[in-house]
Design a protein around this motif. Sequence first.
Motif, short mmCIF file in Angstrom:
data_model
loop_
_atom_site.label_atom_id
_atom_site.label_comp_id
_atom_site.label_asym_id
_atom_site.label_seq_id
_atom_site.Cartn_x
_atom_site.Cartn_y
_atom_site.Cartn_z
N GLN A 44 -9.30 29.89 20.13
CA GLN A 44 -10.35 29.40 20.56
C GLN A 44 -11.19 28.41 20.13
OE1 GLN A 44 -12.98 32.81 21.32
NE2 GLN A 44 -11.73 33.58 22.92
N PHE A 45 -10.58 27.98 18.75
CA PHE A 45 -11.20 26.91 17.90
C PHE A 45 -10.80 25.52 18.61
CE2 PHE A 45 -11.77 30.08 15.04
CZ PHE A 45 -13.00 29.70 14.18
N LYS A 46 -11.70 24.71 18.60
CA LYS A 46 -11.56 23.07 19.15
C LYS A 46 -11.70 22.24 17.81
CE LYS A 46 -12.03 24.71 23.48
NZ LYS A 46 -10.74 24.94 24.15
N PRO A 47 -10.92 21.03 18.18
CA PRO A 47 -10.96 20.13 16.91
C PRO A 47 -12.14 19.73 16.48
CG PRO A 47 -9.43 19.29 18.86
CD PRO A 47 -10.26 20.63 19.47
N ALA A 48 -13.27 19.78 17.21
CA ALA A 48 -14.45 19.41 16.36
C ALA A 48 -14.92 20.40 15.60
CB ALA A 48 -15.69 19.38 17.62
N GLN A 49 -14.60 21.75 15.72
CA GLN A 49 -14.80 22.89 14.83
C GLN A 49 -14.25 22.74 13.52
OE1 GLN A 49 -14.30 25.80 17.99
NE2 GLN A 49 -16.08 26.82 17.22
N ILE A 50 -13.11 21.94 13.34
CA ILE A 50 -12.74 21.76 12.07
C ILE A 50 -13.02 20.34 11.28
CG2 ILE A 50 -10.74 23.15 12.35
CD1 ILE A 50 -8.71 20.50 12.68
N HIS A 51 -13.94 19.42 11.91
CA HIS A 51 -14.42 18.51 11.22
C HIS A 51 -15.10 18.56 10.08
CE1 HIS A 51 -14.59 16.09 15.44
NE2 HIS A 51 -13.55 16.48 14.83
N GLY A 52 -15.01 18.22 9.21
CA GLY A 52 -15.73 18.27 7.79
C GLY A 52 -14.81 18.15 6.62
N THR A 53 -15.13 18.37 5.14
CA THR A 53 -14.35 18.38 4.01
C THR A 53 -13.54 19.37 3.88
OG1 THR A 53 -16.19 16.83 3.42
CG2 THR A 53 -14.71 17.45 1.57
N TRP A 54 -12.14 19.22 3.49
CA TRP A 54 -11.54 20.52 3.09
C TRP A 54 -10.83 20.28 1.70
CZ3 TRP A 54 -10.27 24.49 6.51
CH2 TRP A 54 -10.88 24.34 8.14
N ARG A 55 -10.72 21.32 0.89
CA ARG A 55 -9.99 21.48 -0.23
C ARG A 55 -8.36 21.67 -0.14
NH1 ARG A 55 -11.85 25.35 -4.47
NH2 ARG A 55 -10.74 26.82 -3.15
N VAL A 56 -7.55 21.03 -0.53
CA VAL A 56 -6.11 21.37 -0.38
C VAL A 56 -5.50 21.62 -1.81
CG1 VAL A 56 -3.97 20.26 0.45
CG2 VAL A 56 -5.98 19.25 1.22
N ARG A 57 -4.62 22.78 -1.68
CA ARG A 57 -3.97 23.23 -2.97
C ARG A 57 -2.59 23.29 -2.45
NH1 ARG A 57 -7.78 27.37 -5.95
NH2 ARG A 57 -9.24 25.62 -6.68
N PHE A 58 -1.54 22.73 -3.18
CA PHE A 58 -0.07 23.06 -3.02
C PHE A 58 0.39 23.86 -3.96
CE2 PHE A 58 -1.39 18.46 -1.30
CZ PHE A 58 -0.72 18.72 -0.27
N THR A 59 1.02 24.60 -3.45
CA THR A 59 2.05 25.51 -4.56
C THR A 59 3.38 25.63 -3.97
OG1 THR A 59 1.47 27.44 -2.96
CG2 THR A 59 0.02 26.95 -4.95
N PRO A 60 4.38 24.92 -5.07
CA PRO A 60 4.10 23.99 -6.22
C PRO A 60 3.38 22.47 -5.87
CG PRO A 60 6.15 23.93 -5.69
CD PRO A 60 5.59 24.93 -4.84
N ALA A 61 3.08 21.87 -6.74
CA ALA A 61 2.58 20.39 -6.40
C ALA A 61 3.85 19.77 -5.83
CB ALA A 61 2.16 19.63 -7.56
N PRO A 62 3.62 19.07 -4.75
CA PRO A 62 4.78 18.02 -4.19
C PRO A 62 5.13 17.12 -5.36
CG PRO A 62 2.93 17.85 -2.87
CD PRO A 62 2.24 18.48 -4.00
N ALA A 63 6.45 16.87 -5.40
CA ALA A 63 6.96 15.75 -6.64
C ALA A 63 6.33 14.57 -6.50
CB ALA A 63 8.47 15.67 -6.07
#
Length: 174
Positions: A44-63
């Motif tokens: 039920q989530f719409k694109p407008a509901q994910i607008h904003g700032t997000w922290r990304v964590r990669f595991t493991p870090a990309p090369a």
Amino acid sequence: MTTSLSFKFALLFIAVSALSMKAYGQNATPNQPGAVTACPPVQQFKPAQIHGTWRVRFTPAPAGLPADATLQLQRHAEFSESVAGFVSRELGPITVKPAQGGHAARAQLAGDLEDGYLTLDESSNGISITGAWNGKMLEGSCGKTITGTWKDMSSSAPPDAPEVPFILERLSGW
């Protein structure tokens, strides 16, 4: 007359008992301790509901890239039901090249959210795709967590570049 007095005493006893127990009932409000607020299904989530700032964590870090980054998502300028934005990475001091391994410190993003699935194309130069994001909203997170994989699509990536797991966690937004 004793029946009336007994009845009044019983009512008084009930009222005092309720006050001493703080009268917690079954109709808890979201602000009470222990109250549970249900999240809508991820579909039920719409694109407008994910607008904003997000922290990304990669595991493991990309090369060749850091394990942490920041995403900024907003309404796509041309397609109102899509998202656009930027991914920002700390690449360290780069004196000669504008990008590290085909990736810029700040790259453009564009994509869609459909049925709880997020797909984003990343471009470090605004022309070619340098990364592909595929994620799914975590059920029960109320739209605050997305898990998935990122794949290096840059010209410097090996043909069998691995998909790198990531977690997106909302910092601010809608």
